[in-house]
Motif scaffolding. Structure first.
Motif, PDB file in Angstrom:
ATOM      1  N   ARG A 154     -13.750   6.153   3.317  1.00 51.90           N
ATOM      2  CA  ARG A 154     -14.327   4.870   3.736  1.00 51.90           C
ATOM      3  C   ARG A 154     -15.792   5.021   4.121  1.00 51.90           C
ATOM      4  N   VAL A 155     -16.131   6.104   4.811  1.00 49.48           N
ATOM      5  CA  VAL A 155     -17.508   6.330   5.245  1.00 49.48           C
ATOM      6  C   VAL A 155     -18.415   6.619   4.051  1.00 49.48           C
ATOM      7  N   SER A 156     -17.908   7.378   3.088  1.00 50.13           N
ATOM      8  CA  SER A 156     -18.739   7.852   1.982  1.00 50.13           C
ATOM      9  C   SER A 156     -19.081   6.763   0.984  1.00 50.13           C
ATOM     10  N   GLY A 157     -18.120   5.893   0.696  1.00 48.85           N
ATOM     11  CA  GLY A 157     -18.333   4.875  -0.321  1.00 48.85           C
ATOM     12  C   GLY A 157     -18.019   5.400  -1.708  1.00 48.85           C
ATOM     13  N   SER A 158     -17.992   4.504  -2.679  1.00 48.92           N
ATOM     14  CA  SER A 158     -17.485   4.822  -4.011  1.00 48.92           C
ATOM     15  C   SER A 158     -18.413   5.723  -4.814  1.00 48.92           C
ATOM     16  N   ALA A 159     -19.697   5.803  -4.467  1.00 49.02           N
ATOM     17  CA  ALA A 159     -20.597   6.681  -5.213  1.00 49.02           C
ATOM     18  C   ALA A 159     -20.276   8.147  -4.952  1.00 49.02           C
ATOM     19  N   ALA A 160     -19.854   8.457  -3.721  1.00 45.58           N
ATOM     20  CA  ALA A 160     -19.552   9.842  -3.357  1.00 45.58           C
ATOM     21  C   ALA A 160     -18.097  10.201  -3.605  1.00 45.58           C
ATOM     22  N   THR A 187     -17.671  24.036   4.770  1.00 48.49           N
ATOM     23  CA  THR A 187     -18.244  23.659   6.056  1.00 48.49           C
ATOM     24  C   THR A 187     -18.725  22.225   5.917  1.00 48.49           C
ATOM     25  N   ALA A 188     -19.156  21.632   7.015  1.00 46.40           N
ATOM     26  CA  ALA A 188     -19.697  20.275   6.916  1.00 46.40           C
ATOM     27  C   ALA A 188     -20.857  20.236   5.922  1.00 46.40           C
ATOM     28  N   ASP A 189     -21.751  21.219   5.993  1.00 44.78           N
ATOM     29  CA  ASP A 189     -22.911  21.227   5.097  1.00 44.78           C
ATOM     30  C   ASP A 189     -22.497  21.411   3.639  1.00 44.78           C
ATOM     31  N   SER A 190     -21.540  22.319   3.371  1.00 41.82           N
ATOM     32  CA  SER A 190     -21.175  22.549   1.975  1.00 41.82           C
ATOM     33  C   SER A 190     -20.338  21.408   1.412  1.00 41.82           C
ATOM     34  N   LEU A 191     -19.593  20.689   2.256  1.00 46.23           N
ATOM     35  CA  LEU A 191     -18.887  19.505   1.763  1.00 46.23           C
ATOM     36  C   LEU A 191     -19.882  18.408   1.421  1.00 46.23           C
ATOM     37  N   VAL A 192     -20.899  18.237   2.232  1.00 46.34           N
ATOM     38  CA  VAL A 192     -21.964  17.282   1.891  1.00 46.34           C
ATOM     39  C   VAL A 192     -22.595  17.666   0.553  1.00 46.34           C
ATOM     40  N   ALA A 193     -22.847  18.960   0.362  1.00 42.57           N
ATOM     41  CA  ALA A 193     -23.440  19.417  -0.895  1.00 42.57           C
ATOM     42  C   ALA A 193     -22.518  19.162  -2.075  1.00 42.57           C
ATOM     43  N   MET A 211     -28.305   7.860  -7.947  1.00 40.46           N
ATOM     44  CA  MET A 211     -28.720   6.963  -6.876  1.00 40.46           C
ATOM     45  C   MET A 211     -30.191   7.197  -6.503  1.00 40.46           C
ATOM     46  N   PRO A 212     -30.940   6.170  -6.167  1.00 41.88           N
ATOM     47  CA  PRO A 212     -32.294   6.394  -5.653  1.00 41.88           C
ATOM     48  C   PRO A 212     -32.270   7.296  -4.423  1.00 41.88           C
ATOM     49  N   ASP A 213     -33.297   8.129  -4.277  1.00 41.93           N
ATOM     50  CA  ASP A 213     -33.321   9.123  -3.202  1.00 41.93           C
ATOM     51  C   ASP A 213     -33.054   8.543  -1.815  1.00 41.93           C
ATOM     52  N   PRO A 214     -33.690   7.437  -1.425  1.00 38.87           N
ATOM     53  CA  PRO A 214     -33.434   6.920  -0.074  1.00 38.87           C
ATOM     54  C   PRO A 214     -31.981   6.505   0.135  1.00 38.87           C
ATOM     55  N   ASP A 215     -31.381   5.907  -0.887  1.00 38.99           N
ATOM     56  CA  ASP A 215     -29.979   5.488  -0.769  1.00 38.99           C
ATOM     57  C   ASP A 215     -29.054   6.706  -0.684  1.00 38.99           C
ATOM     58  N   ARG A 216     -29.339   7.722  -1.503  1.00 42.63           N
ATOM     59  CA  ARG A 216     -28.511   8.929  -1.481  1.00 42.63           C
ATOM     60  C   ARG A 216     -28.588   9.602  -0.109  1.00 42.63           C
ATOM     61  N   GLU A 217     -29.778   9.718   0.429  1.00 45.25           N
ATOM     62  CA  GLU A 217     -29.929  10.358   1.741  1.00 45.25           C
ATOM     63  C   GLU A 217     -29.231   9.554   2.840  1.00 45.25           C
ATOM     64  N   ALA A 218     -29.229   8.249   2.705  1.00 46.85           N
ATOM     65  CA  ALA A 218     -28.523   7.418   3.693  1.00 46.85           C
ATOM     66  C   ALA A 218     -27.020   7.687   3.650  1.00 46.85           C
ATOM     67  N   LEU A 265     -25.485  10.421   2.470  1.00 44.31           N
ATOM     68  CA  LEU A 265     -25.222  11.783   2.930  1.00 44.31           C
ATOM     69  C   LEU A 265     -25.401  11.907   4.444  1.00 44.31           C
ATOM     70  N   GLY A 266     -26.325  11.135   4.995  1.00 42.92           N
ATOM     71  CA  GLY A 266     -26.491  11.131   6.449  1.00 42.92           C
ATOM     72  C   GLY A 266     -25.264  10.579   7.161  1.00 42.92           C
ATOM     73  N   ARG A 267     -24.667   9.525   6.608  1.00 39.73           N
ATOM     74  CA  ARG A 267     -23.435   8.979   7.196  1.00 39.73           C
ATOM     75  C   ARG A 267     -22.297  10.004   7.121  1.00 39.73           C
ATOM     76  N   VAL A 268     -22.231  10.701   5.999  1.00 44.60           N
ATOM     77  CA  VAL A 268     -21.180  11.711   5.838  1.00 44.60           C
ATOM     78  C   VAL A 268     -21.370  12.839   6.845  1.00 44.60           C
ATOM     79  N   ARG A 269     -22.610  13.320   7.005  1.00 40.18           N
ATOM     80  CA  ARG A 269     -22.876  14.388   7.978  1.00 40.18           C
ATOM     81  C   ARG A 269     -22.481  13.955   9.379  1.00 40.18           C
ATOM     82  N   ALA A 270     -22.843  12.747   9.742  1.00 41.42           N
ATOM     83  CA  ALA A 270     -22.509  12.252  11.078  1.00 41.42           C
ATOM     84  C   ALA A 270     -21.003  12.162  11.261  1.00 41.42           C
ATOM     85  N   PHE A 271     -20.305  11.698  10.249  1.00 41.26           N
ATOM     86  CA  PHE A 271     -18.842  11.606  10.337  1.00 41.26           C
ATOM     87  C   PHE A 271     -18.226  12.983  10.501  1.00 41.26           C
TER      88      PHE A 271
END
Length: 252
Positions: free
Chosen positions: A149-155, A194-200, A211-218, A220-226
């Motif tokens: 749910r946090v990641s969304g369909s792109a991830a 790890t959290a970092d390697s799952l984000v990767a 995805m455009p860079d700003p959207d992708r970073e947003a 991935l930032g939500r995923v890291r926080a989760f």
């Protein structure tokens, strides 16, 4: 966003794909093959060789075909003993009836089956097996369902969780002529992260790569926080609960 853009996105992240994508459960590969060790198996849309490596481990003779030059380079680097050829599911560079099984790891959904179906039938010996394999997250686990749910369909896309995979692949081989009715099966698997390697890992999904860079970073930032907020994933290594799902059919 076109299907062609998504399917051609992986080459730019070939090294990250090779590093972070999981292998496949050996039990799943054995069930998919349903052939004896030493048989000839085509890994079609082989990417960086994740499935080829598991096929070698279960003792079959592997030839790999991959259309993307960067992915093919990673495959050849990782598995120099595997015969790896440029080509695609729609134009397979092998003779008629030259393999006993055709397997595709996280790739079958990218094939144009109207063209690829006859090509696969051409290279596959009578009675041979066609199977698609997908590594899917086990969304029966609460924190995995929350991550989706946090990641969304792109991830985490339409075949990346168990419940979605079952629906998305059920009729995928229906249009392919000369094959018996397909079967689905699932096999326990997992990946140490790890959290970092799952984000990767999630960053190598096609939807994320285009995805455009700003959207992708947003995202991935939500995923890291989760991941940082959950006791299961906040500290050190953990096992990402997965299954390898298999869709299998036999040539008549």
């Amino acid at each position: 966003m076109t299907e062609q853009l998504l399917r051609s996105s992986f080459g730019a992240a070939a090294a990250a794909y090779a590093e972070h994508r999981p292998d496949y459960a050996q039990d799943a590969v054995r069930w998919a093959l349903d052939v004896a060790p030493g048989q000839r198996v085509l890994d079609l849309g082989a990417g960086t060789g994740k499935l080829s490596a598991t096929l070698l481990a279960v003792g079959v003779d592997v030839v790999a075909v991959e259309p993307d030059p960067a992915m093919l380079t990673e495959l050849r680097r990782a598995l120099p003993a595997v015969r790896a050829l440029p080509g695609s599911a729609e134009a397979i560079p092998l003779p008629d009836a030259s393999v006993d099984a055709v397997l595709a790891g996280n790739a079958l959904h990218w094939f144009d089956m109207a063209v690829a179906g006859p090509e696969i039938t051409r290279v596959l010996a009578p009675g041979g097996v066609l199977a698609g394999l997908w590594n899917v997250m086990d969304d029966r686990i609460d924190w995995v369902a929350d991550l989706e749910r946090v990641s969304g369909s792109a991830a985490i896309g339409p075949r990346d969780t168990l419940s979605a995979w079952r629906t998305a692949t059920a009729d995928m081989l229906g249009p392919v002529a000369h094959f018996r009715a397909s079967e689905q099966a699932e096999f326990p698997h997992g990946q140490r992260r790890t959290a970092d390697s799952l984000v990767a890992t999630l960053a190598t999904r096609a939807g994320m790569l285009v995805m455009p860079d700003p959207d992708r970073e947003a995202v991935l930032g939500r995923v890291r926080a989760f991941l940082g907020s959950r006791p299961e994933t906040a500290e050190g290594e953990f096992t990402l609960p997965m299954l390898t799902g298999v869709l299998r059919a036999r040539r008549q």
